[in-house]
Design a protein around this motif. Structure first.
Motif, PDB file in Angstrom:
ATOM      1  N   LYS A  80       0.871  -1.174   0.000  1.00  0.00           N
ATOM      2  CA  LYS A  80       0.000   0.000   0.000  1.00  0.00           C
ATOM      3  C   LYS A  80       0.907   1.223   0.000  1.00  0.00           C
ATOM      4  CE  LYS A  80      -3.567  -2.370   2.595  1.00  0.00           C
ATOM      5  NZ  LYS A  80      -4.241  -2.490   3.889  1.00  0.00           N
ATOM      6  N   VAL A  81       0.841   1.974  -1.059  1.00  0.00           N
ATOM      7  CA  VAL A  81       1.709   3.139  -1.216  1.00  0.00           C
ATOM      8  C   VAL A  81       0.875   4.399  -1.047  1.00  0.00           C
ATOM      9  CG1 VAL A  81       3.299   4.344  -2.755  1.00  0.00           C
ATOM     10  CG2 VAL A  81       3.201   1.843  -2.770  1.00  0.00           C
ATOM     11  N   LYS A  82       1.354   5.294  -0.205  1.00  0.00           N
ATOM     12  CA  LYS A  82       0.685   6.570   0.006  1.00  0.00           C
ATOM     13  C   LYS A  82       1.680   7.667  -0.346  1.00  0.00           C
ATOM     14  CE  LYS A  82      -0.875   7.244   4.187  1.00  0.00           C
ATOM     15  NZ  LYS A  82      -1.258   7.686   5.538  1.00  0.00           N
ATOM     16  N   LEU A  83       1.229   8.604  -1.130  1.00  0.00           N
ATOM     17  CA  LEU A  83       2.063   9.715  -1.565  1.00  0.00           C
ATOM     18  C   LEU A  83       1.456  10.993  -1.013  1.00  0.00           C
ATOM     19  CD1 LEU A  83       4.516  10.258  -3.397  1.00  0.00           C
ATOM     20  CD2 LEU A  83       2.922  10.533  -5.277  1.00  0.00           C
ATOM     21  N   ILE A  84       2.245  11.750  -0.272  1.00  0.00           N
ATOM     22  CA  ILE A  84       1.762  12.989   0.340  1.00  0.00           C
ATOM     23  C   ILE A  84       2.612  14.138  -0.203  1.00  0.00           C
ATOM     24  CG2 ILE A  84       1.491  14.253   2.504  1.00  0.00           C
ATOM     25  CD1 ILE A  84       1.223  11.518   3.888  1.00  0.00           C
ATOM     26  N   LEU A  85       1.940  15.153  -0.690  1.00  0.00           N
ATOM     27  CA  LEU A  85       2.631  16.336  -1.196  1.00  0.00           C
ATOM     28  C   LEU A  85       2.553  17.424  -0.132  1.00  0.00           C
ATOM     29  CD1 LEU A  85       4.029  17.877  -3.513  1.00  0.00           C
ATOM     30  CD2 LEU A  85       1.741  18.522  -4.300  1.00  0.00           C
ATOM     31  N   GLU A  86       3.693  17.934   0.245  1.00  0.00           N
ATOM     32  CA  GLU A  86       3.757  18.999   1.231  1.00  0.00           C
ATOM     33  C   GLU A  86       4.283  20.253   0.536  1.00  0.00           C
ATOM     34  OE1 GLU A  86       6.559  19.773   5.010  1.00  0.00           O
ATOM     35  OE2 GLU A  86       5.304  17.986   5.160  1.00  0.00           O
ATOM     36  N   VAL A  87       3.588  21.359   0.718  1.00  0.00           N
ATOM     37  CA  VAL A  87       3.981  22.625   0.092  1.00  0.00           C
ATOM     38  C   VAL A  87       4.366  23.592   1.198  1.00  0.00           C
ATOM     39  CG1 VAL A  87       3.241  24.538  -1.374  1.00  0.00           C
ATOM     40  CG2 VAL A  87       2.397  22.217  -1.826  1.00  0.00           C
ATOM     41  N   GLU A  88       5.501  24.242   1.020  1.00  0.00           N
ATOM     42  CA  GLU A  88       5.967  25.229   1.994  1.00  0.00           C
ATOM     43  C   GLU A  88       6.449  26.445   1.216  1.00  0.00           C
ATOM     44  OE1 GLU A  88       9.702  25.408   4.967  1.00  0.00           O
ATOM     45  OE2 GLU A  88       8.447  23.614   5.158  1.00  0.00           O
ATOM     46  N   ALA A  89       5.978  27.605   1.594  1.00  0.00           N
ATOM     47  CA  ALA A  89       6.379  28.836   0.899  1.00  0.00           C
ATOM     48  C   ALA A  89       6.623  29.930   1.921  1.00  0.00           C
ATOM     49  CB  ALA A  89       5.289  29.269  -0.084  1.00  0.00           C
ATOM     50  N   GLU A  90       7.638  30.737   1.673  1.00  0.00           N
ATOM     51  CA  GLU A  90       7.955  31.872   2.539  1.00  0.00           C
ATOM     52  C   GLU A  90       8.131  33.107   1.673  1.00  0.00           C
ATOM     53  OE1 GLU A  90      11.257  31.200   5.137  1.00  0.00           O
ATOM     54  OE2 GLU A  90      10.502  29.244   5.781  1.00  0.00           O
ATOM     55  N   ALA A  91       7.590  34.216   2.128  1.00  0.00           N
ATOM     56  CA  ALA A  91       7.738  35.489   1.429  1.00  0.00           C
ATOM     57  C   ALA A  91       8.178  36.520   2.471  1.00  0.00           C
ATOM     58  CB  ALA A  91       6.432  35.908   0.768  1.00  0.00           C
ATOM     59  N   PRO A  92       9.405  36.991   2.391  1.00  0.00           N
ATOM     60  CA  PRO A  92       9.914  37.933   3.392  1.00  0.00           C
ATOM     61  C   PRO A  92       9.040  39.185   3.539  1.00  0.00           C
ATOM     62  CG  PRO A  92      11.691  37.213   1.949  1.00  0.00           C
ATOM     63  CD  PRO A  92      10.424  36.668   1.397  1.00  0.00           C
ATOM     64  N   GLU A  93       8.434  39.641   2.466  1.00  0.00           N
ATOM     65  CA  GLU A  93       7.586  40.843   2.495  1.00  0.00           C
ATOM     66  C   GLU A  93       6.130  40.488   2.813  1.00  0.00           C
ATOM     67  OE1 GLU A  93       8.824  44.033   1.967  1.00  0.00           O
ATOM     68  OE2 GLU A  93      10.793  43.059   1.923  1.00  0.00           O
ATOM     69  N   GLY A  94       5.816  39.203   2.850  1.00  0.00           N
ATOM     70  CA  GLY A  94       4.451  38.780   3.129  1.00  0.00           C
ATOM     71  C   GLY A  94       3.664  38.557   1.850  1.00  0.00           C
ATOM     72  N   PHE A  95       2.627  37.744   1.944  1.00  0.00           N
ATOM     73  CA  PHE A  95       1.754  37.464   0.814  1.00  0.00           C
ATOM     74  C   PHE A  95       0.612  38.473   0.815  1.00  0.00           C
ATOM     75  CE2 PHE A  95       3.663  33.328   1.880  1.00  0.00           C
ATOM     76  CZ  PHE A  95       4.167  32.955   0.647  1.00  0.00           C
ATOM     77  N   SER A  96       0.207  38.905  -0.380  1.00  0.00           N
ATOM     78  CA  SER A  96      -0.909  39.861  -0.464  1.00  0.00           C
ATOM     79  C   SER A  96      -2.208  39.163  -0.086  1.00  0.00           C
ATOM     80  CB  SER A  96      -1.009  40.431  -1.888  1.00  0.00           C
ATOM     81  OG  SER A  96      -1.497  39.436  -2.770  1.00  0.00           O
ATOM     82  N   GLU A  97      -3.190  39.945   0.317  1.00  0.00           N
ATOM     83  CA  GLU A  97      -4.502  39.390   0.674  1.00  0.00           C
ATOM     84  C   GLU A  97      -5.120  38.655  -0.511  1.00  0.00           C
ATOM     85  OE1 GLU A  97      -6.167  39.116   3.600  1.00  0.00           O
ATOM     86  OE2 GLU A  97      -4.309  39.862   4.493  1.00  0.00           O
ATOM     87  N   ALA A  98      -4.920  39.160  -1.713  1.00  0.00           N
ATOM     88  CA  ALA A  98      -5.460  38.513  -2.913  1.00  0.00           C
ATOM     89  C   ALA A  98      -4.819  37.133  -3.105  1.00  0.00           C
ATOM     90  CB  ALA A  98      -5.215  39.384  -4.143  1.00  0.00           C
TER      91      ALA A  98
END
Length: 125
Positions: A85-103
């Motif tokens: 039984k193989v399970k594949l999990i995708l993990e996403v990590e993102a950093e923005a020093p100035e921050g992400f916009s509300e949009a």
């Protein structure tokens, strides 16, 4: 007659010659001495691996190519084992020093929800 000779009655001597059942072995190490050498059990076969796990960082320049290589080289190989039984999990990590916009935050949250990201492990800080 030699000094080490012993006189015995014939019936006593014959009783000593009858086979005597061996005593059950006692646990623990045996003191050195005469007798049969204990036989060690054959070594057991090495235990087979029953689980694989791993993580890798995907090249963001060519993510589809990197993901395809992982699927073909690792995941497909693991799936060849009967009953695996193989399970594949995708993990996403993102950093923005100035921050992400509300949009951007709103768009990513909507897309993550539509793509069935787990709510308890998804978010912004």
């Amino acid at each position: 007659m030699p000094a080490t000779a012993v006189l015995v009655r014939p019936e006593v001597a014959m009783g000593q010659l009858r086979p005597v059942p061996p005593e059950p072995p006692t646990p623990g190490p045996r003191p050195p001495g005469p007798g049969p050498v204990p036989v060690s059990p054959p070594p057991s076969a090495p235990k087979q691996a029953t689980r694989f796990f791993g993580s890798v960082e995907i090249d963001m320049v060519r993510p589809v190519k990197a993901f395809d290589a992982i699927l073909n080289a690792v995941v497909m190989e693991l799936q060849r084992t009967n009953g695996a039984k193989v399970k594949l999990i995708l993990e996403v990590e993102a950093e923005a020093p100035e921050g992400f916009s509300e949009a951007d935050v709103g768009a990513v949250r909507d897309h993550a929800r539509q793509l069935k990201f787990k709510a308890e492990s998804t978010g912004f800080e």
